[in-house]
Motif scaffolding. Structure first.
Motif, PDB file in Angstrom:
ATOM      1  N   VAL A 236       0.812  -1.218   0.000  1.00 23.78           N
ATOM      2  CA  VAL A 236       0.000   0.000   0.000  1.00 23.78           C
ATOM      3  C   VAL A 236       0.845   1.267   0.000  1.00 23.78           C
ATOM      4  N   GLU A 237       2.114   1.152   0.385  1.00 24.93           N
ATOM      5  CA  GLU A 237       3.005   2.312   0.367  1.00 24.93           C
ATOM      6  C   GLU A 237       4.440   1.828   0.298  1.00 24.93           C
ATOM      7  N   GLN A 238       5.263   2.552  -0.454  1.00 27.11           N
ATOM      8  CA  GLN A 238       6.681   2.221  -0.568  1.00 27.11           C
ATOM      9  C   GLN A 238       7.466   3.522  -0.698  1.00 27.11           C
ATOM     10  N   ARG A 239       8.330   3.771   0.302  1.00 29.01           N
ATOM     11  CA  ARG A 239       9.051   5.049   0.330  1.00 29.01           C
ATOM     12  C   ARG A 239      10.363   4.877   1.063  1.00 29.01           C
ATOM     13  N   GLY A 240      11.158   5.943   1.074  1.00 37.57           N
ATOM     14  CA  GLY A 240      12.349   5.961   1.902  1.00 37.57           C
ATOM     15  C   GLY A 240      11.954   5.921   3.363  1.00 37.57           C
ATOM     16  N   SER A 241      12.769   5.309   4.206  1.00 37.67           N
ATOM     17  CA  SER A 241      12.389   5.157   5.613  1.00 37.67           C
ATOM     18  C   SER A 241      12.209   6.499   6.308  1.00 37.67           C
ATOM     19  N   ASP A 242      12.969   7.522   5.925  1.00 36.44           N
ATOM     20  CA  ASP A 242      12.808   8.846   6.540  1.00 36.44           C
ATOM     21  C   ASP A 242      11.440   9.427   6.214  1.00 36.44           C
ATOM     22  N   GLU A 243      11.005   9.281   4.951  1.00 34.25           N
ATOM     23  CA  GLU A 243       9.706   9.828   4.554  1.00 34.25           C
ATOM     24  C   GLU A 243       8.555   9.107   5.236  1.00 34.25           C
TER      25      GLU A 243
END
Length: 326
Positions: A236-243
């Motif tokens: 459902v979501e894939q992003r950089g860990s900071d974001e």
């Protein structure tokens, strides 16, 4: 000319064959892991993380099977390899730390022999050489008195020691990709920290990429550069860990972040209660129509209940599946 990622999963679908019907346990799952990268796959128990990992190394067994999609390792389609070629790849180039070492290890074989098997099968070593390498492998994962411990059986070791043996087996042949499926389950927090630090250091030394699978978003965010959040068989979501922590795009990810304990936060009367996501992950045969998170989502509207959201690429990088992500 761009270099192919170490492993690439594209539109993966895994089916579960029931007595009277076939249902999708995992659907439309796509991600890629670069060489030396640490990538996290997060979600509640039952969302499909572990069976996705088993598909990557060709260990799915009926009633589960890969129905469609592609899994490519260094550009080669894993599903097209013969059983012998997959065995050669598994353990040598791709290795896995299984969720429960007590059941993953052979209870009637000394741990040293289980490590030595890797060198015999994949590196062509003699048993004499392999046994010595097994001692060195145990020493590399900081098992005390490795010369004696190689003769111990799994039941003679603590949970933390068994997990170290699993890491030694997984890293024995210097794999390019290490899949760690809940590597700190049932361990106390001090041992958890030791195991994670050990994995990070060993993989950094060898340039090994890691696919870290966990239900603990905080753990994964501290270890991984990028994170994919899975719910009911879909990412459902894939992003950089900071974001992920700074600005969640999906309500489910926000729920996971809100459920993390934080130091220095207190409610009235000096007590605070962790937020929780109401309900449970639906069973595979009972996935709701539309967005699969809609029965538990406070932001759900009619479109969420009738239409599955498409993948949206975000301006800041990453992707999300949500009608109301803006």
């Amino acid at each position: 000319m761009t270099t192919a990622p170490l492993i690439e999963v594209e539109d993966l679908r895994i089916d579960l064959d029931g007595r009277s019907s076939r249902v999708a346990a995992v659907e439309d799952v796509s991600f890629r892991i670069e060489r030396g990268e640490t990538f996290g796959l997060v979600g509640e128990s039952g969302c499909g993380k572990s069976i996705t990992a088993l598909a990557l190394i060709g260990l799915l067994r009926r009633p589960l099977s890969v129905a469609s999609g592609a899994i490519r390792f260094e550009g080669r389609e894993i599903q097209s390899l013969s059983a012998a070629e997959q065995r050669d790849l598994r353990g040598d180039r791709i290795a896995m730390i299984f969720q429960e070492p007590m059941t993953a290890l052979n209870p009637v074989s000394p741990v040293g022999r289980q490590i030595a098997e890797m060198f015999v099968l994949h590196k062509g070593k003699s048993w004499r050489e392999a046994n010595q390498l097994a001692v060195e492998a145990l020493a590399s994962v900081r098992v005390p008195a490795p010369e004696r411990r190689v003769n111990d059986y799994p039941h003679q070791l603590s949970g933390g020691m068994r997990q170290r043996v699993m890491i030694a087996i997984a890293l024995a042949c210097g794999p390019d990709l290490l899949i760690a499926d809940e590597p700190t389950t049932a361990l106390d927090v001090t041992v958890q920290a030791e195991i994670i630090e050990l994995m990070r250091n060993l993989c950094a030394e060898r340039g090994t990429a890691i696919l870290m699978i966990s239900h603990d978003l905080g753990l994964v965010a501290n270890v991984c550069r990028r994170v994919a959040v899975m719910y009911a068989g879909r990412i459902v979501e894939q992003r950089g860990s900071d974001e992920i922590f700074r600005a969640c795009a999906h309500p489910y990810t926000q729920g996971l972040v809100d459920s993390l304990p934080r130091l220095g936060t207190r409610a009235a009367h000096g007590r605070s209660r962790l937020r929780e996501i109401a309900g449970v992950v639906p069973a595979i045969a009972d996935f709701p129509s539309g967005c699969r998170f809609n029965p538990r989502c406070a932001q759900a509207t009619e479109i969420c209940r009738t239409t599955a959201p498409e993948t949206t690429w975000l301006d800041a990088g990453g992707l999300v599946r949500c009608h109301h992500h803006a």
